[in-house]
Motif scaffolding. Structure first.
Motif, mmCIF file in Angstrom:
data_model
loop_
_atom_site.group_PDB
_atom_site.id
_atom_site.type_symbol
_atom_site.label_atom_id
_atom_site.label_comp_id
_atom_site.label_asym_id
_atom_site.label_seq_id
_atom_site.Cartn_x
_atom_site.Cartn_y
_atom_site.Cartn_z
ATOM 1 N N ARG A 138 -2.665 10.665 4.282
ATOM 2 C CA ARG A 138 -2.787 10.664 2.830
ATOM 3 C C ARG A 138 -4.067 11.395 2.446
ATOM 4 O O ARG A 138 -5.155 11.095 2.974
ATOM 5 C CB ARG A 138 -2.798 9.233 2.292
ATOM 6 C CG ARG A 138 -1.463 8.518 2.547
ATOM 7 C CD ARG A 138 -1.446 7.113 1.988
ATOM 8 N NE ARG A 138 -0.198 6.427 2.336
ATOM 9 C CZ ARG A 138 0.053 5.154 2.095
ATOM 10 N NH1 ARG A 138 -0.867 4.407 1.485
ATOM 11 N NH2 ARG A 138 1.215 4.617 2.447
ATOM 12 N N THR A 139 -3.950 12.353 1.546
ATOM 13 C CA THR A 139 -5.066 13.252 1.260
ATOM 14 C C THR A 139 -5.847 12.900 0.005
ATOM 15 O O THR A 139 -6.919 13.436 -0.213
ATOM 16 C CB THR A 139 -4.553 14.695 1.127
ATOM 17 O OG1 THR A 139 -3.572 14.759 0.082
ATOM 18 C CG2 THR A 139 -3.917 15.170 2.428
ATOM 19 N N GLY A 140 -5.329 12.048 -0.825
ATOM 20 C CA GLY A 140 -6.015 11.730 -2.075
ATOM 21 C C GLY A 140 -7.270 10.914 -1.852
ATOM 22 O O GLY A 140 -7.246 9.875 -1.193
ATOM 23 N N GLY A 141 -8.433 11.375 -2.402
ATOM 24 C CA GLY A 141 -9.684 10.633 -2.287
ATOM 25 C C GLY A 141 -10.216 10.513 -0.879
ATOM 26 O O GLY A 141 -10.713 9.452 -0.489
ATOM 27 N N GLY A 142 -10.096 11.552 -0.081
ATOM 28 C CA GLY A 142 -10.514 11.505 1.321
ATOM 29 C C GLY A 142 -9.329 11.211 2.212
ATOM 30 O O GLY A 142 -8.616 10.242 1.994
ATOM 31 N N SER A 143 -9.119 12.052 3.210
ATOM 32 C CA SER A 143 -7.903 11.930 4.013
ATOM 33 C C SER A 143 -7.961 10.717 4.935
ATOM 34 O O SER A 143 -8.987 10.422 5.553
ATOM 35 C CB SER A 143 -7.676 13.212 4.829
ATOM 36 O OG SER A 143 -8.778 13.475 5.665
ATOM 37 N N GLN A 144 -6.820 10.022 5.017
ATOM 38 C CA GLN A 144 -6.690 8.838 5.855
ATOM 39 C C GLN A 144 -5.338 8.843 6.558
ATOM 40 O O GLN A 144 -4.348 9.318 5.993
ATOM 41 C CB GLN A 144 -6.799 7.557 5.020
ATOM 42 C CG GLN A 144 -8.130 7.366 4.318
ATOM 43 C CD GLN A 144 -8.131 6.132 3.441
ATOM 44 O OE1 GLN A 144 -7.173 5.887 2.721
ATOM 45 N NE2 GLN A 144 -9.185 5.338 3.505
ATOM 46 N N ALA A 145 -5.327 8.306 7.766
ATOM 47 C CA ALA A 145 -4.072 8.112 8.483
ATOM 48 C C ALA A 145 -3.559 6.712 8.185
ATOM 49 O O ALA A 145 -4.305 5.735 8.301
ATOM 50 C CB ALA A 145 -4.288 8.278 9.983
ATOM 51 N N VAL A 146 -2.294 6.609 7.776
ATOM 52 C CA VAL A 146 -1.709 5.322 7.418
ATOM 53 C C VAL A 146 -0.442 5.090 8.247
ATOM 54 O O VAL A 146 0.469 5.928 8.247
ATOM 55 C CB VAL A 146 -1.356 5.257 5.918
ATOM 56 C CG1 VAL A 146 -0.725 3.908 5.575
ATOM 57 C CG2 VAL A 146 -2.595 5.505 5.063
ATOM 58 N N VAL A 147 -0.411 3.968 8.955
ATOM 59 C CA VAL A 147 0.770 3.574 9.717
ATOM 60 C C VAL A 147 1.169 2.175 9.263
ATOM 61 O O VAL A 147 0.340 1.250 9.276
ATOM 62 C CB VAL A 147 0.504 3.583 11.233
ATOM 63 C CG1 VAL A 147 1.701 2.993 11.989
ATOM 64 C CG2 VAL A 147 0.209 5.000 11.718
ATOM 65 N N GLU A 148 2.419 2.035 8.857
ATOM 66 C CA GLU A 148 2.931 0.731 8.440
ATOM 67 C C GLU A 148 4.316 0.520 9.044
ATOM 68 O O GLU A 148 5.205 1.342 8.850
ATOM 69 C CB GLU A 148 3.004 0.638 6.915
ATOM 70 C CG GLU A 148 3.441 -0.729 6.407
ATOM 71 C CD GLU A 148 3.368 -0.831 4.895
ATOM 72 O OE1 GLU A 148 4.430 -1.025 4.262
ATOM 73 O OE2 GLU A 148 2.247 -0.694 4.345
ATOM 74 N N ILE A 149 4.469 -0.562 9.780
ATOM 75 C CA ILE A 149 5.726 -0.866 10.456
ATOM 76 C C ILE A 149 6.113 -2.320 10.194
ATOM 77 O O ILE A 149 5.305 -3.229 10.405
ATOM 78 C CB ILE A 149 5.618 -0.627 11.982
ATOM 79 C CG1 ILE A 149 5.313 0.851 12.265
ATOM 80 C CG2 ILE A 149 6.903 -1.044 12.689
ATOM 81 C CD1 ILE A 149 5.087 1.172 13.735
ATOM 82 N N SER A 150 7.330 -2.512 9.735
ATOM 83 C CA SER A 150 7.885 -3.853 9.547
ATOM 84 C C SER A 150 8.613 -4.258 10.830
ATOM 85 O O SER A 150 9.350 -3.458 11.408
ATOM 86 C CB SER A 150 8.856 -3.865 8.360
ATOM 87 O OG SER A 150 9.588 -5.062 8.306
#
Length: 204
Positions: A138-150
């Motif tokens: 995600r690039t908005g407001g500083g790039s971050q890696a996001v992982v979400e698993i149910s």
């Protein structure tokens, strides 16, 4: 010219005619070689949950929306727009990679009686069913890696759900390169995978 010479000449000509298309096909294949850098994911080497040596589990292939069900690495530039990381790809479709690494993580824990995937003929006690909700930069407001698993744990004998939980991790990329993005995604995934394994061991 002797008859034997004519036969040899015709044989050489036929072999040459066969070889030329094969050579052309080989050269054409070289021209279409993949130019993307290809990346893999890592799996945790241990788990902190209790031992479940008397249990065998089956890891189903995760479900995912089409945008995540490919070799492409997702960049989310806004809440409604995604792109794909240029000149980069996963080594396989993401759901298959996640399934393989989850199996590896359970094996690395050394705390289950057996773990496998459909078709391996194990006498299963529980199924681990997962859905990949986010696996992106995600690039908005500083790039971050996001992982979400149910994840769900299902009793294989009666179909009842033993437990259900959503696991999520966000990691700053620390840079704007492809390598920085992939490393951040790998760290986020490793953290989520560790949590899933420990939660499973506690639940079964």
């Amino acid at each position: 010219m002797a008859v034997s010479d004519i036969v040899v000449s015709r044989s050489w000509l036929m072999k040459s005619m066969i070889a030329m298309p094969l050579l052309a096909a080989t050269l054409a294949g070289c021209g279409t070689a993949a130019k993307n850098d290809t990346y893999d994911l890592s799996a945790p080497t241990s788990g902190a949950g209790p031992s479940a040596k008397g249990r065998q589990i089956l890891v189903q292939q995760p479900t995912a929306l089409q945008a995540l069900n490919s070799e492409q690495i997702v960049i989310k530039v806004s809440s409604s727009e995604i792109q794909y990381l240029a000149k980069a790809q996963w080594s396989d479709k993401l759901p298959r990679m996640v399934q393989a690494k989850l199996v590896e993580a359970y094996e690395n824990s050394g705390k289950v009686g057996g773990v496998g995937v459909p078709g391996q003929g194990l006498a299963i006690d529980y199924q681990v069913i997962t859905d990949i909700r986010a696996f992106e930069i995600r690039t908005g407001g500083g790039s971050q890696a996001v992982v979400e698993i149910s994840a769900k744990i299902v009793n294989d004998r009666n179909g009842s759900v033993r437990g259900q939980k959503v696991f999520s991790q966000t990691v700053p990329t620390g840079g704007g390169s492809n390598e920085a993005f992939v490393k951040a995604l790998d760290r986020a995934f490793a953290s989520v995978t560790t949590e899933i394994v420990d939660w499973t061991l506690t639940s079964i």
